[in-house]
Design an enzyme around this catalytic site. Structure first.
Site, PDB file in Angstrom:
ATOM      1  N   GLU A 157      17.577   8.302  16.388  1.00  0.00           N
ATOM      2  CA  GLU A 157      18.720   8.564  15.507  1.00  0.00           C
ATOM      3  C   GLU A 157      20.000   7.894  16.012  1.00  0.00           C
ATOM      4  O   GLU A 157      20.993   8.559  16.338  1.00  0.00           O
ATOM      5  CB  GLU A 157      18.923  10.073  15.334  1.00  0.00           C
ATOM      6  CG  GLU A 157      17.789  10.703  14.556  1.00  0.00           C
ATOM      7  CD  GLU A 157      18.062  12.145  14.112  1.00  0.00           C
ATOM      8  OE1 GLU A 157      18.897  12.816  14.733  1.00  0.00           O
ATOM      9  OE2 GLU A 157      17.437  12.574  13.124  1.00  0.00           O
ATOM     10  N   GLU A 200      10.316  12.388  10.754  1.00  0.00           N
ATOM     11  CA  GLU A 200      10.452  13.793  11.131  1.00  0.00           C
ATOM     12  C   GLU A 200      10.731  14.652   9.911  1.00  0.00           C
ATOM     13  O   GLU A 200      11.466  14.239   9.007  1.00  0.00           O
ATOM     14  CB  GLU A 200      11.647  14.001  12.082  1.00  0.00           C
ATOM     15  CG  GLU A 200      11.560  13.331  13.410  1.00  0.00           C
ATOM     16  CD  GLU A 200      12.822  13.578  14.248  1.00  0.00           C
ATOM     17  OE1 GLU A 200      13.545  14.558  13.995  1.00  0.00           O
ATOM     18  OE2 GLU A 200      13.092  12.764  15.141  1.00  0.00           O
TER      19      GLU A 200
HETATM   20  C1  GLA Z   1      16.596  15.122  15.013  1.00  0.00           C
HETATM   21  C2  GLA Z   1      16.075  14.520  16.289  1.00  0.00           C
HETATM   22  C3  GLA Z   1      14.992  15.307  16.920  1.00  0.00           C
HETATM   23  C4  GLA Z   1      15.239  16.787  16.806  1.00  0.00           C
HETATM   24  C5  GLA Z   1      15.432  17.149  15.366  1.00  0.00           C
HETATM   25  C6  GLA Z   1      15.617  18.633  15.143  1.00  0.00           C
HETATM   26  O1  GLA Z   1      16.062  14.600  13.878  1.00  0.00           O
HETATM   27  O2  GLA Z   1      15.661  13.190  16.124  1.00  0.00           O
HETATM   28  O3  GLA Z   1      14.927  14.919  18.274  1.00  0.00           O
HETATM   29  O4  GLA Z   1      16.376  17.110  17.531  1.00  0.00           O
HETATM   30  O5  GLA Z   1      16.569  16.508  14.897  1.00  0.00           O
HETATM   31  O6  GLA Z   1      15.834  18.932  13.791  1.00  0.00           O
END
Ligand code: GLA
Ligand code: ZN
Length: 669
Positions: free
Chosen positions: A149, A305
């Site tokens: 991210e 994710e």
């Molecule tokens: C983000 C991060 C993950 C985790 C999620 C939790 O997307 O990339 O490492 O922290 O949030 O929702």
């Protein structure tokens, strides 16, 4: 399109490194029952991989990779560069980022490096070199996941110097900088490059989203987006040197403001993104983000994710209701995803994410509601194998989304602080979504010739050849929808003189003399030429017709009976201009006319409250039907008789979809 994958990837972030090894075996057994076939590993392991400046250790990661390989997983290998090890910060404090208030951070958190720090880049590339050397040739490593991210900002002295270099490269002379930023305003004229300071709270910014000089702040945003992109490219290039064929991605965040994702997409092999709806996020908002992510490269993407149930970081972290996880996962696939991945596979024991949902909960078993939902979905995805992989989406309508406009519109001081970019775009998306008209999210430099209708809401900044390409689109018969706050500035946020909407004025056939803005309780109305009426709010363009016809006029105030919405024939097409924020009925009224004129069709002939979207492979069209309405919904009659890919059964006209129900109906092409 040939898929990048041999199957739908089903799995997610997996952190066995946080657990004793006897747990790993149990994980594998449980995951097998859910048909989990992929794992994203090594996301935050830098401190373990490199315990000190000159020492590396890959033993544990080797064992994880061996175990997953033996289980025939598709491994998504992260590079661990998103959280700095403590030893590095102790020895080289300058690797930590400096925030908007000008405070250099100490060790802690994640996404915490200064992207321009030579020390950070040195250590990050050394680590990636070692990882790539070791794992890039491994056939089980399907995809590389760089950092995590990407985002944040940095206002340290290193970044300030890098910003000056970036500006020098762009503008060549300091006079050109003064002109671009209109520095005569408030006597800000610069005489030397080293007089340039970063626009944070100590300089010309006055809060994260407002600035005294949009020209400076816009360049800073471009610069910082490029700075993180340079970090991405640095890692990608190392991996490519070791394996030119392997996929490289990083997980994006939908409409995240900080990075120009269309620019990033050009450097990525496949888009992946993290889908975290809140309890009150609407399905259409998610659909738009999926379509935006698909639109970044105009190709299938990965859901990197999503939570199997709840998040931990929202105010109220609702559980996904029975059926909701399945519906949301298929929604991603319906809009172009070729993977369904979770954060995370096993719930952590401590740290701020211990309440974040996972495939295996704190109970440590497969005897949970969430696990059963995950397992059912896994079996379904496995059952239809490669059928949908790589399939594409074809749309006749497009909506422009542009990060530079996102930044610039939200930096403007006046005429209305409530004009936010994403909600503006969303209103247009919703119109198409609610009618099951397929729509693509497009960059401003897309090839528009495939489309019959384009919406370009709040196209405040017109730069490069945007004027020419939009004019060509309309001349060739396209229908273009423009709105208030368009064509006002060029690339540096300086106004096009001579009247709004500047370069769009001729094709719109209007001149906007002034822009009124009123608080919500003082709104106005619009009456349309067919006698219908709508309310409008926020901003009110004062429009003079210059060849266009008025489709609607204001009903109140000193500008009652002057044009609020117009249409202008231009070449073989037409330009609609919407001069005020119409309520839903008003917007639908205008778009209905535009859609009819453009002869744009819905995916099915009848109205339906189901979400319907299509993907097409070479020989099959897949209709994805999802019931987000909370009520039973009839199967649209035109889709009766088609076979459901999930159950293999033929759908009948009298079938009903229950709340959260999903069908994937197939049609031979
Ligand atoms: C983000 C991060 C993950 C985790 C999620 C939790 O997307 O990339 O490492 O922290 O949030 O929702
Ligand atoms: Zn910095």
């Amino acid at each position: 399109m040939k898929s990048n994958f041999r199957r739908i990837l089903y799995g997610g972030d997996y952190n066995p490194n946080q657990w004793p090894e006897e747990i790993w075996k149990e994980d594998m057994r449980i995951f097998r029952n859910a048909r989990i076939n992929s794992a994203t590993i090594n996301v935050f392991s830098w401190a373990k991989l490199q315990p000190s400046e000159h020492e590396y250790s890959f033993d544990e990661l080797d064992r994880i990779v061996d175990m997953l390989s033996a289980e025939n997983y598709d491994i998504v290998m992260a590079t661990s560069t998103a959280a700095l090890p403590a030893w590095m910060v102790k020895r080289y404090p300058e690797v930590m980022h400096t925030d908007y208030e000008g405070r250099q951070h100490k060790f802690g958190g994640r996404h915490n490096a200064c992207p321009n720090s030579p020390v950070y880049r040195h250590f990050a590339s050394a680590l990636v070199e070692k990882l790539a050397e070791r794992y890039a040739g491994n056939p089980h490593v399907t995809c590389w996941h760089i950092n995590n991210e990407f985002g944040n900002e940095c206002y340290c002295d290193i970044c300030q110097n890098a910003f000056r270099v970036w500006l020098k490269d762009k503008y060549k002379t300091i006079d050109a900088v003064n002109e671009a930023w209109n520095m005569e305003f408030w006597g800000h004229t610069l005489y030397d490059w080293d007089e340039i300071v970063l626009p944070n709270a100590l300089g010309d910014g006055f809060s994260l989203d407002s600035t005294h000089f949009a020209g400076i702040s816009l360049d800073y945003r471009r610069f910082i987006s490029d700075s993180y992109l340079d970090c991405y490219k640095m890692e990608r290039d190392i991996i490519r040197r070791h394996n030119p064929d392997v996929l490289v991605t990083t997980n994006l965040m939908g409409t995240y403001k900080g990075l120009d994702y269309f620019k990033w997409a050009k450097e990525m092999d496949i888009i992946s993104w993290d889908n975290y709806p809140a309890y009150d996020t609407l399905p259409s908002q998610l659909a738009m983000k999926h379509d935006l992510m698909r639109g970044l490269k105009d190709m299938p993407f990965m859901i990197m994710e999503q939570t199997p149930s709840q998040q931990n970081w929202q105010r109220y972290n609702t559980l996904k209701r029975p059926g909701q996880l399945r519906a949301l996962s298929y929604q991603g696939i319906a809009h172009g995803a070729d993977s369904v991945q979770y954060f995370q596979l096993r719930r952590s024991v401590g740290g701020c994410e211990k309440f974040h949902g996972a495939v295996i909960s704190h109970a440590g078993t497969d005897n949970t509601r969430v696990f059963r939902d995950v397992a059912q979905l896994g079996r379904e995805l496995e059952s239809f194998g490669t059928a949908t992989l790589g399939s594409e989406k074809h749309s006749e309508a497009g909506i422009l989304f542009d990060w530079e406009n996102y930044w610039a519109l939200e930096y403007t001081s006046g005429p209305c602080a409530d004009l936010k970019y994403v909600p503006q775009i969303q209103q247009y998306y919703d119109y198409f979504y609610e009618r099951n008209i397929s729509v693509d999210m497009l960059p401003v430099d897309a090839d528009f010739s495939r489309y019959k209708i384009l919406c370009a809401p709040v196209l405040y900044m017109v730069r490069g050849n945007m004027k020419e390409s939009l004019e060509a689109f309309v001349r060739n018969g396209g229908i273009l929808i423009l709105t208030y706050m368009s064509g006002i500035v060029g690339a540096s946020d300086n106004v096009y003189l001579g009247g709004y909407p500047g370069p769009l004025r001729e094709m719109a056939g209007i001149w906007v003399e002034e822009i009124d803005s009123l608080p919500p309780e003082m709104h106005n109305g619009v009456s349309f030429s067919d006698g219908s009426h709508a309310e409008c709010n926020l901003v009110y363009d004062q429009i003079h017709l210059e060849g266009a016809e008025a489709l609607g006029e204001y009903t109140r105030d000193f500008y009652a009976e002057t044009p609020a919405v117009t249409r202008n024939s231009y070449g073989r097409g037409a330009v609609y201009y919407i001069g005020t924020q119409l309520d839903k009925t008003g917007l639908s009224h205008v778009l209905e006319q535009a859609v009819a004129e453009g002869q744009v069709r819905s995916l099915i002939p009848e109205a339906s409250e189901l979400e319907i979207s299509c993907r097409e492979s070479e020989d099959t069209r897949f209709y994805y039907l999802i019931n987000f309405s909370g009520k039973d919904q009839p199967l649209p009659e035109s889709l009766a008789g088609k076979t459901d890919l999930i159950t293999g059964s033929v759908n009948r006209a009298e079938d009903v979809l229950k709340p959260w129900d999903v069908r994937i109906l197939t049609e031979a092409l």
